[in-house]
Design a protein around this motif. Structure first.
Motif, PDB file in Angstrom:
ATOM      1  N   ALA A 140      -3.866   3.630   5.123  1.00  0.00           N
ATOM      2  CA  ALA A 140      -3.712   5.086   5.019  1.00  0.00           C
ATOM      3  C   ALA A 140      -3.455   5.725   6.391  1.00  0.00           C
ATOM      4  CB  ALA A 140      -4.952   5.705   4.372  1.00  0.00           C
ATOM      5  N   ASP A 141      -3.853   5.037   7.462  1.00  0.00           N
ATOM      6  CA  ASP A 141      -3.615   5.595   8.802  1.00  0.00           C
ATOM      7  C   ASP A 141      -2.122   5.740   9.080  1.00  0.00           C
ATOM      8  OD1 ASP A 141      -6.354   5.074   8.796  1.00  0.00           O
ATOM      9  OD2 ASP A 141      -6.408   4.635  10.932  1.00  0.00           O
ATOM     10  N   VAL A 142      -1.311   4.874   8.470  1.00  0.00           N
ATOM     11  CA  VAL A 142       0.140   4.994   8.645  1.00  0.00           C
ATOM     12  C   VAL A 142       0.608   6.332   8.051  1.00  0.00           C
ATOM     13  CG1 VAL A 142       2.378   3.992   7.999  1.00  0.00           C
ATOM     14  CG2 VAL A 142       0.499   2.500   8.746  1.00  0.00           C
ATOM     15  N   GLY A 143       0.040   6.688   6.905  1.00  0.00           N
ATOM     16  CA  GLY A 143       0.370   7.982   6.292  1.00  0.00           C
ATOM     17  C   GLY A 143      -0.129   9.147   7.130  1.00  0.00           C
ATOM     18  N   ALA A 144      -1.366   9.015   7.634  1.00  0.00           N
ATOM     19  CA  ALA A 144      -1.949  10.112   8.416  1.00  0.00           C
ATOM     20  C   ALA A 144      -1.171  10.306   9.721  1.00  0.00           C
ATOM     21  CB  ALA A 144      -3.422   9.844   8.694  1.00  0.00           C
ATOM     22  N   ILE A 145      -0.725   9.212  10.330  1.00  0.00           N
ATOM     23  CA  ILE A 145       0.072   9.345  11.565  1.00  0.00           C
ATOM     24  C   ILE A 145       1.375  10.070  11.246  1.00  0.00           C
ATOM     25  CG2 ILE A 145       1.398   8.086  13.310  1.00  0.00           C
ATOM     26  CD1 ILE A 145      -0.806   6.046  13.471  1.00  0.00           C
ATOM     27  N   ARG A 195      -3.156  10.381  -5.128  1.00  0.00           N
ATOM     28  CA  ARG A 195      -3.061  10.407  -6.593  1.00  0.00           C
ATOM     29  C   ARG A 195      -3.340   9.037  -7.204  1.00  0.00           C
ATOM     30  NH1 ARG A 195       2.518  13.908  -7.349  1.00  0.00           N
ATOM     31  NH2 ARG A 195       1.616  15.924  -6.780  1.00  0.00           N
ATOM     32  N   GLY A 196      -3.722   8.069  -6.354  1.00  0.00           N
ATOM     33  CA  GLY A 196      -3.974   6.708  -6.839  1.00  0.00           C
ATOM     34  C   GLY A 196      -5.398   6.531  -7.343  1.00  0.00           C
ATOM     35  N   THR A 197      -5.960   5.361  -7.129  1.00  0.00           N
ATOM     36  CA  THR A 197      -7.320   5.075  -7.586  1.00  0.00           C
ATOM     37  C   THR A 197      -8.320   5.872  -6.724  1.00  0.00           C
ATOM     38  OG1 THR A 197      -7.584   3.293  -5.991  1.00  0.00           O
ATOM     39  CG2 THR A 197      -6.653   2.682  -8.148  1.00  0.00           C
ATOM     40  N   PRO A 198      -9.578   5.998  -7.187  1.00  0.00           N
ATOM     41  CA  PRO A 198     -10.573   6.700  -6.345  1.00  0.00           C
ATOM     42  C   PRO A 198     -10.710   6.038  -4.967  1.00  0.00           C
ATOM     43  CG  PRO A 198     -11.428   6.365  -8.576  1.00  0.00           C
ATOM     44  CD  PRO A 198     -10.112   5.648  -8.515  1.00  0.00           C
ATOM     45  N   GLU A 199     -10.570   4.711  -4.901  1.00  0.00           N
ATOM     46  CA  GLU A 199     -10.674   4.017  -3.600  1.00  0.00           C
ATOM     47  C   GLU A 199      -9.508   4.418  -2.693  1.00  0.00           C
ATOM     48  OE1 GLU A 199     -10.930   2.530  -6.543  1.00  0.00           O
ATOM     49  OE2 GLU A 199     -12.988   1.740  -6.549  1.00  0.00           O
ATOM     50  N   GLN A 200      -8.310   4.493  -3.287  1.00  0.00           N
ATOM     51  CA  GLN A 200      -7.143   4.875  -2.477  1.00  0.00           C
ATOM     52  C   GLN A 200      -7.276   6.318  -1.994  1.00  0.00           C
ATOM     53  OE1 GLN A 200      -4.188   3.768  -5.425  1.00  0.00           O
ATOM     54  NE2 GLN A 200      -3.468   2.080  -4.152  1.00  0.00           N
ATOM     55  N   HIS A 201      -7.758   7.187  -2.886  1.00  0.00           N
ATOM     56  CA  HIS A 201      -7.965   8.587  -2.495  1.00  0.00           C
ATOM     57  C   HIS A 201      -8.960   8.662  -1.333  1.00  0.00           C
ATOM     58  CE1 HIS A 201      -9.539  12.691  -2.613  1.00  0.00           C
ATOM     59  NE2 HIS A 201      -8.359  13.021  -3.101  1.00  0.00           N
ATOM     60  N   ALA A 202     -10.032   7.896  -1.435  1.00  0.00           N
ATOM     61  CA  ALA A 202     -11.068   7.923  -0.381  1.00  0.00           C
ATOM     62  C   ALA A 202     -10.490   7.386   0.936  1.00  0.00           C
ATOM     63  CB  ALA A 202     -12.268   7.080  -0.817  1.00  0.00           C
ATOM     64  N   MET A 203      -9.633   6.390   0.835  1.00  0.00           N
ATOM     65  CA  MET A 203      -9.025   5.815   2.046  1.00  0.00           C
ATOM     66  C   MET A 203      -8.131   6.870   2.722  1.00  0.00           C
ATOM     67  SD  MET A 203      -7.080   2.155   2.341  1.00  0.00           S
ATOM     68  CE  MET A 203      -5.578   2.547   1.499  1.00  0.00           C
ATOM     69  N   ALA A 204      -7.363   7.611   1.918  1.00  0.00           N
ATOM     70  CA  ALA A 204      -6.497   8.660   2.476  1.00  0.00           C
ATOM     71  C   ALA A 204      -7.358   9.745   3.139  1.00  0.00           C
ATOM     72  CB  ALA A 204      -5.631   9.270   1.374  1.00  0.00           C
ATOM     73  N   GLN A 205      -8.437  10.147   2.474  1.00  0.00           N
ATOM     74  CA  GLN A 205      -9.301  11.200   3.019  1.00  0.00           C
ATOM     75  C   GLN A 205      -9.941  10.755   4.339  1.00  0.00           C
ATOM     76  OE1 GLN A 205      -9.887  14.526   1.703  1.00  0.00           O
ATOM     77  NE2 GLN A 205     -10.464  14.535   3.856  1.00  0.00           N
ATOM     78  N   ASP A 206     -10.376   9.499   4.357  1.00  0.00           N
ATOM     79  CA  ASP A 206     -11.007   8.967   5.580  1.00  0.00           C
ATOM     80  C   ASP A 206     -10.014   8.980   6.754  1.00  0.00           C
ATOM     81  OD1 ASP A 206     -12.958   7.351   7.153  1.00  0.00           O
ATOM     82  OD2 ASP A 206     -11.367   5.844   6.967  1.00  0.00           O
ATOM     83  N   ALA A 207      -8.760   8.605   6.467  1.00  0.00           N
ATOM     84  CA  ALA A 207      -7.747   8.582   7.542  1.00  0.00           C
ATOM     85  C   ALA A 207      -7.508  10.003   8.067  1.00  0.00           C
ATOM     86  CB  ALA A 207      -6.443   7.970   7.021  1.00  0.00           C
TER      87      ALA A 207
END
Ligand code: FAQ
Length: 336
Positions: A140-145, A195-207
């Protein structure tokens, strides 16, 4: 705007009719008039030494940021989750290398060599952006960058397309177009995770939680601590102050975060009707200065990797120089 030929006669150092010293006052006046009229300064024009030095400092720091900035994302190329994501990421990282090349070339028009600039980077005498001293811990850091770091870069760099120094301004036009693609791919990546799984959402939020504050620091210290801003704005190198651009970035990001379904990690973030802007909480400037001094989480790693890449590329530089020498020799031999 004056033609190149007219600029040359008006602004290049010329000796007087008796071969005396250049009339620096006249050149200073021509330079000041060109800046006031929003004309471009070109490499062969006369310019004050301090203007030249400021441009070399800023353009070099910018070029160094582009090539060091390849590292955090390149870290994820081999682990991209699909062929499509991998192709996008590779294109983005290659673009950053290209940006470094345009910018080193722009700096070279000011009379410094690329070797000299790289030597200053490697010996710590020139800086690169604070942001690239933070680690990329998850995909997710790639997205956040892309969303935040490239988004901040565009906010800062669009006004640089109107910088008074021609080669820098022109380089920024293409760079901004490419940064815009980078920002969109980051946003789209985060949207998919959100919009993915709860784990993916949490990963995006953390990034986003980890990259938000360092992204705000990219714009540089607050205006009252910004050593160079006043002079750079008078010379029309910078068109807006650090705080103005930071505020513009915050105002852009808040609605985008809402559309992404993510939050920004700042409890003080709220719309201020009177100002027509979002208020935001205090930035940890101690952290910023520590990172700049070399004490960020990845400074040592980034510099070690950069020096290693430079050493490992020595054979390429030698081969290119040998080829150029052979080419010149063959051409001279043919001329007889
Ligand atoms: N990091 O007086 P000011 C990218 C230094 S985008 C490190 O306000 P100025 C795209 C500053 O140099 C990132 N140092 O300075 C990408 C000065 O120290 P000095 C690169 C910083 O120049 C995305 C001192 O603090 N973009 O790479 C920083 O008027 C993804 C006092 O500051 C640019 O370089 C910082 N964040 O304003 C690539 C844009 N901020 O030099 C890969 C062009 C300040 O006296 C992946 N540069 N400092 O030793 C600029 O617009 C300006 O130089 C500022 C700083 C706004 C950065």
């Amino acid at each position: 705007m004056a033609t190149a030929a007219a600029q040359h006669t008006a602004r290049t150092p010329a000796h007087d009719a008796r071969g005396g010293a250049p009339d620096t006052d006249a050149h200073q006046r021509a330079f000041d008039a060109a800046i006031a009229a929003d004309e471009r300064i070109e490499p062969r024009d006369w310019m004050p030494d301090a203007y030249r030095a400021t441009l070399i400092r800023q353009i070099a720091q910018h070029a160094h940021s582009e090539i060091i900035g390849m590292q955090p994302e390149a870290n994820w190329i081999t682990r991209a989750p699909s062929l499509r994501r991998k192709a996008i990421l590779m294109a983005k990282v290659q673009d950053e290398a290209g940006h470094g090349l345009y910018l080193y070339s722009a700096a070279e028009t000011l009379g410094v060599s690329r070797d000299e600039l790289l030597d200053k980077l490697h010996s710590g005498r020139q800086k690169y952006s604070s942001i690239f001293n933070y680690p990329t811990l998850t995909w997710a850091d790639v997205g956040a960058i892309g969303w935040l770091v490239d988004g901040a870069a565009i906010t800062n760099q669009v006004p640089l397309c109107r910088c008074s120094y021609g080669p820098y301004a022109r380089a920024m036009v293409r760079i901004c177009k490419e940064e815009s693609f980078h920002q969109r791919q980051g946003y789209e990546l985060l949207l998919a995770l959100s919009r993915g799984t709860p784990e993916q959402h949490a990963m995006a939020q953390d990034a986003v939680n980890r990259w938000w504050w360092p992204s705000l620091m990219m714009f540089g210290p607050p205006d009252d601590e910004s050593e160079h801003s006043a002079q750079s704005m008078a010379w029309k190198i910078k068109r807006h102050s650090n705080d103005e651009l930071r505020q513009r970035f915050v105002d852009i990001c808040v609605p985008q975060a809402e559309s992404l379904g993510l939050t920004l990690p700042d409890p003080d973030l709220k719309w201020n009707e009177e100002r027509g802007h979002y208020d935001f909480g205090p930035i940890d400037w101690d952290e910023f200065w520590q990172v700049i001094k070399g004490n960020g989480p990845c400074n040592e790693q980034r510099m070690a990797q950069r020096r290693r890449a430079h050493d490992e590329g020595a054979w390429v530089r030698e081969a290119a120089a040998a080829y150029a020498a052979k080419h010149t020799h063959d051409k001279e031999a043919r001329r007889g």
